[in-house]
Design a protein around this motif. Structure first.
Motif, PDB file in Angstrom:
ATOM      1  N   GLU A   1       0.834  -1.202   0.000  1.00  0.00           N
ATOM      2  CA  GLU A   1       0.000   0.000   0.000  1.00  0.00           C
ATOM      3  C   GLU A   1       0.873   1.257   0.000  1.00  0.00           C
ATOM      4  OE1 GLU A   1      -3.062  -0.081  -0.577  1.00  0.00           O
ATOM      5  OE2 GLU A   1      -3.596  -2.153  -0.140  1.00  0.00           O
ATOM      6  N   LYS A   2       2.050   1.166   0.630  1.00  0.00           N
ATOM      7  CA  LYS A   2       2.978   2.302   0.607  1.00  0.00           C
ATOM      8  C   LYS A   2       3.514   2.535  -0.812  1.00  0.00           C
ATOM      9  CE  LYS A   2       7.056   4.171   3.005  1.00  0.00           C
ATOM     10  NZ  LYS A   2       7.819   4.642   1.831  1.00  0.00           N
ATOM     11  N   ILE A   3       3.764   1.464  -1.552  1.00  0.00           N
ATOM     12  CA  ILE A   3       4.177   1.629  -2.944  1.00  0.00           C
ATOM     13  C   ILE A   3       3.138   2.447  -3.699  1.00  0.00           C
ATOM     14  CG2 ILE A   3       4.328   0.410  -5.158  1.00  0.00           C
ATOM     15  CD1 ILE A   3       5.995  -1.673  -3.915  1.00  0.00           C
ATOM     16  N   ALA A   4       1.866   2.054  -3.562  1.00  0.00           N
ATOM     17  CA  ALA A   4       0.803   2.771  -4.266  1.00  0.00           C
ATOM     18  C   ALA A   4       0.795   4.236  -3.868  1.00  0.00           C
ATOM     19  CB  ALA A   4      -0.547   2.117  -3.973  1.00  0.00           C
ATOM     20  N   ARG A   5       0.826   4.515  -2.564  1.00  0.00           N
ATOM     21  CA  ARG A   5       0.798   5.908  -2.113  1.00  0.00           C
ATOM     22  C   ARG A   5       1.984   6.688  -2.656  1.00  0.00           C
ATOM     23  NH1 ARG A   5       2.734   7.641   3.742  1.00  0.00           N
ATOM     24  NH2 ARG A   5       4.658   7.180   2.602  1.00  0.00           N
TER      25      ARG A   5
ATOM     26  N   TYR B   1       9.048  -0.309  -6.878  1.00  0.00           N
ATOM     27  CA  TYR B   1       8.747   1.122  -6.797  1.00  0.00           C
ATOM     28  C   TYR B   1       9.590   1.903  -7.808  1.00  0.00           C
ATOM     29  CZ  TYR B   1       9.047   5.952  -5.239  1.00  0.00           C
ATOM     30  OH  TYR B   1       9.054   7.316  -5.211  1.00  0.00           O
ATOM     31  N   ASP B   2      10.883   1.641  -7.822  1.00  0.00           N
ATOM     32  CA  ASP B   2      11.771   2.372  -8.726  1.00  0.00           C
ATOM     33  C   ASP B   2      11.357   2.184 -10.181  1.00  0.00           C
ATOM     34  OD1 ASP B   2      13.232   3.194  -6.512  1.00  0.00           O
ATOM     35  OD2 ASP B   2      14.769   1.640  -6.744  1.00  0.00           O
ATOM     36  N   ALA B   3      10.994   0.944 -10.550  1.00  0.00           N
ATOM     37  CA  ALA B   3      10.611   0.661 -11.933  1.00  0.00           C
ATOM     38  C   ALA B   3       9.298   1.348 -12.291  1.00  0.00           C
ATOM     39  CB  ALA B   3      10.485  -0.848 -12.137  1.00  0.00           C
ATOM     40  N   LEU B   4       8.338   1.348 -11.362  1.00  0.00           N
ATOM     41  CA  LEU B   4       7.049   1.972 -11.634  1.00  0.00           C
ATOM     42  C   LEU B   4       7.173   3.483 -11.792  1.00  0.00           C
ATOM     43  CD1 LEU B   4       4.815  -0.090  -9.170  1.00  0.00           C
ATOM     44  CD2 LEU B   4       4.800  -0.217 -11.673  1.00  0.00           C
ATOM     45  N   VAL B   5       7.973   4.108 -10.946  1.00  0.00           N
ATOM     46  CA  VAL B   5       8.172   5.555 -11.063  1.00  0.00           C
ATOM     47  C   VAL B   5       8.874   5.886 -12.375  1.00  0.00           C
ATOM     48  CG1 VAL B   5       9.417   7.532 -10.109  1.00  0.00           C
ATOM     49  CG2 VAL B   5       8.117   6.038  -8.600  1.00  0.00           C
ATOM     50  N   GLU B   6       9.900   5.115 -12.697  1.00  0.00           N
ATOM     51  CA  GLU B   6      10.608   5.358 -13.959  1.00  0.00           C
ATOM     52  C   GLU B   6       9.656   5.257 -15.144  1.00  0.00           C
ATOM     53  OE1 GLU B   6      14.382   3.591 -16.558  1.00  0.00           O
ATOM     54  OE2 GLU B   6      13.709   2.564 -14.743  1.00  0.00           O
ATOM     55  N   GLN B   7       8.796   4.248 -15.151  1.00  0.00           N
ATOM     56  CA  GLN B   7       7.831   4.099 -16.238  1.00  0.00           C
ATOM     57  C   GLN B   7       6.838   5.252 -16.258  1.00  0.00           C
ATOM     58  OE1 GLN B   7       5.586   0.431 -16.124  1.00  0.00           O
ATOM     59  NE2 GLN B   7       4.088   1.152 -17.644  1.00  0.00           N
ATOM     60  N   GLY B   8       6.289   5.594 -15.088  1.00  0.00           N
ATOM     61  CA  GLY B   8       5.245   6.602 -15.021  1.00  0.00           C
ATOM     62  C   GLY B   8       5.704   7.997 -15.361  1.00  0.00           C
ATOM     63  N   LEU B   9       6.997   8.277 -15.219  1.00  0.00           N
ATOM     64  CA  LEU B   9       7.516   9.601 -15.528  1.00  0.00           C
ATOM     65  C   LEU B   9       7.742   9.817 -17.023  1.00  0.00           C
ATOM     66  CD1 LEU B   9      10.074  10.176 -12.628  1.00  0.00           C
ATOM     67  CD2 LEU B   9       7.781  11.154 -12.864  1.00  0.00           C
ATOM     68  N   ARG B  10       7.607   8.755 -17.813  1.00  0.00           N
ATOM     69  CA  ARG B  10       7.861   8.886 -19.247  1.00  0.00           C
ATOM     70  C   ARG B  10       6.789   9.701 -19.953  1.00  0.00           C
ATOM     71  NH1 ARG B  10       8.897   2.475 -20.000  1.00  0.00           N
ATOM     72  NH2 ARG B  10      10.816   2.314 -18.736  1.00  0.00           N
ATOM     73  N   SER B  11       5.533   9.506 -19.564  1.00  0.00           N
ATOM     74  CA  SER B  11       4.426  10.199 -20.222  1.00  0.00           C
ATOM     75  C   SER B  11       3.174  10.041 -19.387  1.00  0.00           C
ATOM     76  CB  SER B  11       4.178   9.628 -21.630  1.00  0.00           C
ATOM     77  OG  SER B  11       3.702   8.291 -21.549  1.00  0.00           O
ATOM     78  N   ARG B  12       2.152  10.831 -19.698  1.00  0.00           N
ATOM     79  CA  ARG B  12       0.866  10.672 -19.017  1.00  0.00           C
ATOM     80  C   ARG B  12       0.278   9.308 -19.289  1.00  0.00           C
ATOM     81  NH1 ARG B  12      -3.527  15.131 -19.394  1.00  0.00           N
ATOM     82  NH2 ARG B  12      -3.573  14.478 -21.573  1.00  0.00           N
TER      83      ARG B  12
ATOM     84  N   VAL C   1      -0.781   6.420 -16.496  1.00  0.00           N
ATOM     85  CA  VAL C   1      -2.078   5.759 -16.365  1.00  0.00           C
ATOM     86  C   VAL C   1      -1.897   4.240 -16.369  1.00  0.00           C
ATOM     87  CG1 VAL C   1      -4.281   5.342 -17.534  1.00  0.00           C
ATOM     88  CG2 VAL C   1      -3.393   7.672 -17.313  1.00  0.00           C
ATOM     89  N   ARG C   2      -0.996   3.739 -17.198  1.00  0.00           N
ATOM     90  CA  ARG C   2      -0.721   2.299 -17.198  1.00  0.00           C
ATOM     91  C   ARG C   2      -0.203   1.847 -15.833  1.00  0.00           C
ATOM     92  NH1 ARG C   2       1.456   3.512 -22.561  1.00  0.00           N
ATOM     93  NH2 ARG C   2       0.044   2.648 -24.146  1.00  0.00           N
ATOM     94  N   VAL C   3       0.645   2.657 -15.228  1.00  0.00           N
ATOM     95  CA  VAL C   3       1.168   2.334 -13.897  1.00  0.00           C
ATOM     96  C   VAL C   3       0.032   2.275 -12.877  1.00  0.00           C
ATOM     97  CG1 VAL C   3       2.534   3.250 -11.975  1.00  0.00           C
ATOM     98  CG2 VAL C   3       3.515   3.159 -14.268  1.00  0.00           C
ATOM     99  N   GLY C   4      -0.885   3.238 -12.933  1.00  0.00           N
ATOM    100  CA  GLY C   4      -2.016   3.219 -12.011  1.00  0.00           C
ATOM    101  C   GLY C   4      -2.851   1.961 -12.156  1.00  0.00           C
ATOM    102  N   LEU C   5      -3.128   1.572 -13.379  1.00  0.00           N
ATOM    103  CA  LEU C   5      -3.905   0.352 -13.627  1.00  0.00           C
ATOM    104  C   LEU C   5      -3.158  -0.874 -13.115  1.00  0.00           C
ATOM    105  CD1 LEU C   5      -5.129   1.146 -17.236  1.00  0.00           C
ATOM    106  CD2 LEU C   5      -6.598   0.940 -15.223  1.00  0.00           C
ATOM    107  N   LEU C   6      -1.854  -0.934 -13.363  1.00  0.00           N
ATOM    108  CA  LEU C   6      -1.063  -2.077 -12.922  1.00  0.00           C
ATOM    109  C   LEU C   6      -1.058  -2.203 -11.404  1.00  0.00           C
ATOM    110  CD1 LEU C   6       0.928  -4.393 -13.496  1.00  0.00           C
ATOM    111  CD2 LEU C   6       2.770  -2.693 -13.472  1.00  0.00           C
ATOM    112  N   ILE C   7      -0.856  -1.084 -10.713  1.00  0.00           N
ATOM    113  CA  ILE C   7      -0.826  -1.116  -9.245  1.00  0.00           C
ATOM    114  C   ILE C   7      -2.152  -1.595  -8.689  1.00  0.00           C
ATOM    115  CG2 ILE C   7      -0.783   0.356  -7.185  1.00  0.00           C
ATOM    116  CD1 ILE C   7       1.435   1.973  -8.512  1.00  0.00           C
ATOM    117  N   GLU C   8      -3.251  -1.112  -9.228  1.00  0.00           N
ATOM    118  CA  GLU C   8      -4.547  -1.462  -8.669  1.00  0.00           C
ATOM    119  C   GLU C   8      -4.918  -2.920  -8.937  1.00  0.00           C
ATOM    120  OE1 GLU C   8      -5.814   0.285  -6.499  1.00  0.00           O
ATOM    121  OE2 GLU C   8      -4.630   2.097  -6.860  1.00  0.00           O
ATOM    122  N   GLU C   9      -4.595  -3.428 -10.123  1.00  0.00           N
ATOM    123  CA  GLU C   9      -4.917  -4.840 -10.353  1.00  0.00           C
ATOM    124  C   GLU C   9      -3.999  -5.740  -9.519  1.00  0.00           C
ATOM    125  OE1 GLU C   9      -4.059  -6.994 -13.837  1.00  0.00           O
ATOM    126  OE2 GLU C   9      -2.780  -5.460 -14.742  1.00  0.00           O
ATOM    127  N   LEU C  10      -2.760  -5.323  -9.291  1.00  0.00           N
ATOM    128  CA  LEU C  10      -1.870  -6.069  -8.403  1.00  0.00           C
ATOM    129  C   LEU C  10      -2.419  -6.082  -6.983  1.00  0.00           C
ATOM    130  CD1 LEU C  10       0.788  -7.493  -7.696  1.00  0.00           C
ATOM    131  CD2 LEU C  10       1.844  -5.225  -7.473  1.00  0.00           C
TER     132      LEU C  10
END
Length: 241
Positions: free
Chosen positions: A83-87, A146-157, A161-170
């Motif tokens: 849950e901390k990763i998501a936050r 966490y590091d991989a998700l942030v790196e991916q999410g900073l590439r583009s909007r 959004v893909r990162v948000g979907l991935l975190i929630e389904e996980l």
């Protein structure tokens, strides 16, 4: 009623894997779709979340204490940091892109962290997230995630959004698995509560996926369950906003 609310613990399990309510499209955002906001412009839902966490803490405190199995302990420790990763990811991506769900949902993930912390304290377990700064994790595997998700999410909007979907389904998948590994009612209630919130978060990111035309293949839920959940109605909590 805000879409970060997860429902009432007394209601028991909601819509789990394979039990999603399909057919109807989720509620639209109206003028909020595509909107970006600064932190100062975000609606303040902290009082509502504090009330909701207080309700959960009260029910946890009233539940029996007993020695947990190794699997139950491992699941609670994992869920605290997950849950901390998501936050933490959402805070970082909201700072970068100003996309409204990241700002709203980061507060909800803090409430999820607080609920798991209440369980850890109730059953006498250490807090793996104690005194950890945003973006820092006790579990090395979770740090890498966490590091991989942030790196991916900073590439583009779109990637955000893909990162948000991935975190929630996980989160949904892991909460369901953890719920199956315990027979303690209060732990299952909390997991169910958090899962209900994660389904609402998934719906919010799915609306942005649709608006931006983002392609996405689910990684942790089956395509049928993912789509059924994403298109099903928002689940209100019992507390007034």
């Amino acid at each position: 009623m805000n879409n970060q609310c997860s429902g009432n613990l007394r209601q028991g399990r909601g819509m789990g894997k394979g039990r999603g309510r399909g057919g109807a499209a989720g509620r639209g955002l109206g003028g909020a779709m595509g909107q970006t906001l600064t932190l100062d412009e975000m609606p303040d839902r902290s009082a509502h979340r504090q009330e909701h966490v207080a309700q959960m803490r009260s029910q946890i405190a009233a539940s029996p204490r007993s020695v947990l199995s190794a699997a139950e302990q491992e699941d609670l420790l994992l869920m605290r940091e997950e849950e901390k990763i998501a936050r933490d990811v959402y805070l970082r991506l909201y700072e970068r892109w100003g996309i409204r769900p990241f700002g709203n949902i980061s507060g909800s993930e803090q409430a999820h962290m607080d609920a798991i912390l209440a369980l850890l304290e109730h059953f006498g377990l250490p807090d793996p997230a104690h005194d950890l700064a945003v973006g820092r994790f006790h579990n090395p595997q979770l740090q890498r995630l966490y590091d991989a998700l942030v790196e991916q999410g900073l590439r583009s909007r779109e990637e955000a959004v893909r990162v948000g979907l991935l975190i929630e389904e996980l989160d949904i998948d892991d909460l369901q698995k953890a719920a199956r590994r315990t027979d303690r009612e209060i732990i299952r209630r909390v997991y169910d509560e958090l899962e209900r919130g994660s389904r609402n978060h998934l719906r919010a990111f799915y609306r942005w996926k649709t608006q931006l035309g983002v392609s996405y293949q689910p990684k942790h839920l089956t395509p049928e369950v993912f789509t059924t959940t994403a298109l099903s109605p928002h689940e209100d909590c019992a507390l007034s906003a």
